[in-house]
Design a protein around this motif. Structure first.
Motif, short mmCIF file in Angstrom:
data_model
loop_
_atom_site.label_atom_id
_atom_site.label_comp_id
_atom_site.label_asym_id
_atom_site.label_seq_id
_atom_site.Cartn_x
_atom_site.Cartn_y
_atom_site.Cartn_z
N LEU A 49 0.83 -1.20 0.00
CA LEU A 49 0.00 0.00 0.00
C LEU A 49 0.87 1.25 0.00
CD1 LEU A 49 -2.80 1.28 0.10
CD2 LEU A 49 -2.72 1.10 2.60
N PHE A 50 1.97 1.21 0.73
CA PHE A 50 2.87 2.37 0.78
C PHE A 50 3.43 2.68 -0.61
CE2 PHE A 50 5.38 5.21 3.40
CZ PHE A 50 6.51 5.45 2.63
N ARG A 51 3.76 1.63 -1.36
CA ARG A 51 4.36 1.82 -2.68
C ARG A 51 3.30 1.99 -3.77
NH1 ARG A 51 9.24 -2.71 -2.26
NH2 ARG A 51 10.58 -1.47 -0.87
N ASN A 52 2.06 1.60 -3.47
CA ASN A 52 0.98 1.70 -4.45
C ASN A 52 -0.23 2.35 -3.78
OD1 ASN A 52 2.15 -0.24 -6.71
ND2 ASN A 52 2.43 -1.28 -4.76
N PRO A 53 -0.17 3.66 -3.54
CA PRO A 53 -1.17 4.28 -2.66
C PRO A 53 -2.46 4.73 -3.34
CG PRO A 53 0.54 5.88 -3.20
CD PRO A 53 0.92 4.59 -3.88
N THR A 54 -2.68 4.36 -4.61
CA THR A 54 -3.91 4.74 -5.30
C THR A 54 -4.73 3.50 -5.62
OG1 THR A 54 -2.98 4.55 -7.53
CG2 THR A 54 -2.66 6.66 -6.39
N VAL A 55 -6.02 3.72 -5.87
CA VAL A 55 -6.90 2.61 -6.23
C VAL A 55 -6.38 1.90 -7.48
CG1 VAL A 55 -9.19 2.08 -7.17
CG2 VAL A 55 -8.98 3.51 -5.13
N ALA A 56 -5.96 2.67 -8.47
CA ALA A 56 -5.50 2.06 -9.72
C ALA A 56 -4.30 1.16 -9.48
CB ALA A 56 -5.15 3.16 -10.73
N ARG A 57 -3.36 1.62 -8.68
CA ARG A 57 -2.15 0.83 -8.45
C ARG A 57 -2.41 -0.35 -7.51
NH1 ARG A 57 2.65 5.10 -7.45
NH2 ARG A 57 3.78 3.14 -7.10
N VAL A 58 -3.33 -0.18 -6.56
CA VAL A 58 -3.70 -1.32 -5.72
C VAL A 58 -4.38 -2.40 -6.56
CG1 VAL A 58 -5.28 -2.08 -3.89
CG2 VAL A 58 -3.84 -0.06 -3.53
N ALA A 59 -5.27 -1.97 -7.46
CA ALA A 59 -5.95 -2.94 -8.34
C ALA A 59 -4.94 -3.70 -9.17
CB ALA A 59 -6.95 -2.21 -9.23
N GLU A 60 -3.92 -3.01 -9.66
CA GLU A 60 -2.88 -3.66 -10.45
C GLU A 60 -2.10 -4.65 -9.59
OE1 GLU A 60 -1.13 -4.46 -14.04
OE2 GLU A 60 -2.80 -3.08 -13.65
N LYS A 61 -1.81 -4.26 -8.34
CA LYS A 61 -1.06 -5.13 -7.43
C LYS A 61 -1.85 -6.39 -7.11
CE LYS A 61 2.51 -5.97 -4.79
NZ LYS A 61 3.84 -6.20 -5.38
N LEU A 62 -3.16 -6.25 -6.98
CA LEU A 62 -4.00 -7.40 -6.63
C LEU A 62 -4.06 -8.43 -7.75
CD1 LEU A 62 -6.98 -5.73 -4.71
CD2 LEU A 62 -4.93 -6.82 -3.78
N LYS A 63 -3.65 -8.06 -8.95
CA LYS A 63 -3.64 -9.03 -10.05
C LYS A 63 -2.62 -10.15 -9.82
CE LYS A 63 -5.20 -5.84 -13.67
NZ LYS A 63 -4.83 -5.14 -14.93
N GLU A 64 -1.68 -9.92 -8.88
CA GLU A 64 -0.72 -10.98 -8.57
C GLU A 64 -1.40 -12.18 -7.94
OE1 GLU A 64 2.34 -9.30 -6.15
OE2 GLU A 64 2.96 -7.83 -7.67
N GLY A 65 -2.62 -11.95 -7.40
CA GLY A 65 -3.44 -13.07 -6.96
C GLY A 65 -3.00 -13.76 -5.68
N ARG A 66 -2.38 -13.02 -4.77
CA ARG A 66 -2.01 -13.65 -3.50
C ARG A 66 -3.27 -13.97 -2.71
NH1 ARG A 66 2.03 -10.09 -0.25
NH2 ARG A 66 0.98 -8.40 -1.33
#
Length: 732
Positions: free
Chosen positions: A78-95
């Motif tokens: 979250l610190f490195r991806n603090p926007t909705v768009a970047r969080v959504a992209e991070k969640l694609k990793e599927g952890r």
């Protein structure tokens, strides 16, 4: 207490425009961002921290993402991806998300949580103690309905199982026993009290020990001071509460008091889980998340210093008394704003700025360049815990590297990496880590770190009772849990402009004088001001002397730059023996040695060392406790032309052996009472307390004819270095 990630940018009341969500997931995330931030809406590209996000809110957001989307997001993510768009992209990793916390079937024997186990063990070790008491004092103006308040406290105790749990031991093993609501009688007293007696009686209440085996971890007393004026003292044991618990606790008391005034019981929705459910859930994580984190911490803290060298006023005793003192100070609005600006420019948080400043100051005061500092995180990683009273807080060790002459900007970068990695691995209970690393245990030294740093950024919550004006009283003197415990709390006005930072510096009175700690606070303020003035200056060049200290050092102790006497320590000592042999040189309890007596004893020690093979320039390890014998031994080494390196009797045997090997020490001086500490680590040991006669009977009192020069080695001092491996520094 709260996790240490707070806003580093100006907060806003609403999100300002922004791109609309393009997928169902982005739409859900926008809703979750807005929900936890308390905003009507959030755009896809709005920065979480710029909108007022901080550590507590971040924890809630991560928990809401886990429960709503079934996905896992770390605090560093979250610190490195603090926007909705970047969080959504991070969640694609599927952890996949970790298992949710739900109420389930309980075993017949309920274990303690890991944090509770440590407090229970310390309670058994120390006996009756107030070390982990958490007292809260409120002055009440107005007419108090005593029975309504008594009933309200009882309602809250009934709602939260942690407040009606006792911890008996069966066959030496503690367990949680949750008492049925109908069997609980809350310790609540209402008593008259004069204004003159009040302070003493508050202190007695706050510092009275709990019996964890049979008594509730909470007690309440209402002192009536005058008509329309009362003082409420609520004391909890830390085993059942933490900083985050205060919001549900005080809000629960207020709503229950309001209901009791109306003659009814409060209508509350059942809590989804209780503390016992959390305990079982936590233990279920051990097979996966916690084992993985244990491997991380074991590597990060490998060879870390066991004890930080602090500027103590007194040496440690074997057992700490826990007597504590408090210094309160503040940082004004201007410095507060400058610190937030510094954090923004360097991509760090305010906590990281405070962390870097504290590490820099400790290093400048002699703590070395490898400095472990403790901090706490809320430990409530599942949203089901948000409204629960209990002990969830966890402790982290932030190992800080100040080596290599960094600038403040470079140190901030190191601290950022250290802190983010620590927060990412925050679930491992500190108690499990201590058990695994198994540091040398001492009743006077906190394991793994001795300095605690906290930035309080959980929502401010105090008791508000209908019909009464409630004012929190000043801090109650509390026992010392650490050598130094530094707690900051930042404050903003209605427009969210910084208005200042309050700080409490609690200290162990066994080790420090009040004046020393007051000066420490002033030095820290000076370091913070230097950081914002010039982040590119070297950490080692910042001025930490305050008041007239520089003048004292340069012109007072330094004699205004006058000539320094030539010669050696042993030579100057000999001149003093000639001047006044009867003057007292050493005081060791009831034992006193004059300069003449010390001269004779150190001559004999020098002769023994030479007879044992010491030659000019050779090194001797000295393993003795503080006392007259240590002075005799060190002076004897110098008279014999050697140099000494100190081996602390409390050091792990492995460390002493490493120092002996690194320095090439062939001879160690010790006493027979310390045989286990030194045997086998060097070729020879000279037992100082064993009988000795000179090899040549006619020699009498032997004075070695060794010529010692000012440039000969006097001492090799070992410090931990940046890696934790001892490194020797030679002093002539």
């Amino acid at each position: 207490m709260a996790q240490q990630m707070e806003p580093t940018t100006g907060q806003k009341d609403t999100a300002e425009g922004g791109r609309a969500p393009e997928s169902a997931q982005e739409q859900l995330l926008c809703g979750l961002f807005a929900e936890v931030l308390g905003l009507p809406s959030v755009g896809v590209d709005d920065n979480f921290f710029a909108l007022g996000g901080h550590s507590v809110i971040a924890t809630r957001l991560i928990s809401r993402i886990r429960s709503t989307l079934g996905a896992e997001l770390g605090i560093r993510d979250l610190f490195r991806n603090p926007t909705v768009a970047r969080v959504a992209e991070k969640l694609k990793e599927g952890r996949p998300a970790r298992p949710a916390l739900v109420a389930g079937e309980r075993p017949e024997v309920l274990p303690l949580s890991f944090a509770q186990q440590r407090l229970w063990f310390l309670d058994q070790l120390e006996g009756a103690s107030a070390t982990y008491n958490s007292p809260f004092v409120f002055r009440l103006h107005g007419a108090v309905d005593v029975e309504a308040l008594r009933g309200a406290i009882g309602d809250v105790v009934g709602r939260h199982e942690a407040l009606r749990t006792v911890y008996p031991a069966v066959d030496g093993q503690p367990r949680q026993v949750v008492l049925p609501v109908g069997d609980v009688e809350v310790p609540f007293r209402a008593e008259p009290c004069t204004a003159e007696e009040l302070a003493e009686r508050i202190s007695a209440e706050a510092l009275a020990a709990f019996n964890l085996s049979t008594g509730l971890p909470l007690r309440v007393v209402l002192f009536t001071v005058a008509e329309g004026e009362s003082v409420l003292v609520v004391t909890l044991h830390h085993i059942a509460s933490d900083g985050w618990s205060m919001e549900p606790l005080w809000e629960g008391v207020a709503s229950a008091y309001r209901a009791r005034l109306a003659g009814v019981a409060p209508e509350w929705s059942p809590l989804p889980v209780q503390y016992a459910d959390y305990t079982l859930w936590q233990q279920g994580l051990l097979g996966g998340v916690l084992d993985q984190q244990l491997a991380y911490w074991s590597e990060v803290l490998r060879d870390a210093p066991q004890e930080v060298a602090l500027p103590l006023d007194r040496p440690r005793s074997g057992v700490a008394s826990r007597a504590g003192g408090l210094v309160e100070f503040g940082l004004d609005a201007e410095l507060h704003a400058e610190l937030e600006g510094l954090a923004r420019r360097h991509g760090v948080t305010l906590f990281m700025v405070l962390h870097a400043a504290l590490a820099a100051l400790l290093s400048r005061l002699g703590a070395g360049t490898d400095i472990p500092i403790g901090t706490v995180v809320a430990g409530r990683s599942d949203e089901a815990l948000d409204e629960l009273v209990g002990f969830f807080v966890n402790t982290l060790v932030l190992r800080t590297d100040v080596s290599g002459a960094p600038t403040f900007g470079e140190l901030l970068g190191r601290v950022r990496d250290t802190d983010l990695a620590a927060f990412t691995h925050q679930d491992l209970p500190f108690e499990r880590l201590v058990e695994e690393l198994n540091p040398v245990r001492s009743a006077s030294v906190h394991p793994l770190f001795q300095v605690m740093l906290v930035l309080q950024n959980n929502s401010e919550c105090s008791l508000r009772l209908p019909g009464l004006v409630v004012e929190p009283e000043c801090s109650v003197a509390a026992p010392a849990r650490f050598d130094l415990n530094l707690s900051f709390s930042e404050h903003h006005d209605a427009a969210n402009r910084p208005v200042g930072i309050r700080a409490e510096l609690r200290y162990a009175a066994d080790l420090f004088d009040h004046g020393t700690v007051t000066t420490f606070a002033e030095r820290l303020r000076r370091v913070l001001a230097a950081m914002v003035a010039d982040p590119e200056q070297l950490v080692g060049s910042v001025e930490v002397l305050v008041g007239g200290e520089r003048e004292l050092v340069v012109s007072g102790w330094g004699g205004g730059g006058g000539p320094v006497p030539a010669g050696t320590v042993s030579g100057l000592f000999g001149e003093q023996v000639v001047r006044d042999p009867g003057a007292v040189a050493v005081v060791d309890g009831d034992r006193r040695l004059s300069y003449g007596e010390l001269d004779v004893l150190s001559d004999r020690m020098a002769a023994r060392l030479v007879e044992s093979g010491l030659v000019r320039g050779g090194l001797v390890g000295v393993c003795l406790g503080r006392g007259a014998d240590l002075v005799v031994a060190l002076l004897g080494v110098l008279k014999a032309g050697g140099g000494y390196t100190l081996l602390d009797p409390e050091f792990p045997r492995e460390r002493s052996a490493l120092v002996v090997a690194e320095a090439g020490v062939g001879l160690v001086v010790s006493s027979t009472g310390l045989r286990e500490s030194v045997e086998g680590i060097a070729e020879r040991v000279l037992w100082m307390d064993s009988p000795w006669e000179p090899a040549e009977e006619s020699a009498g009192v032997v004075v070695p004819s060794v010529v010692v020069g000012p440039e000969d080695v006097a001492c090799v001092m070992f410090t931990s270095g940046s890696t934790g491996r001892p490194k020797g520094v030679v002093a002539p």
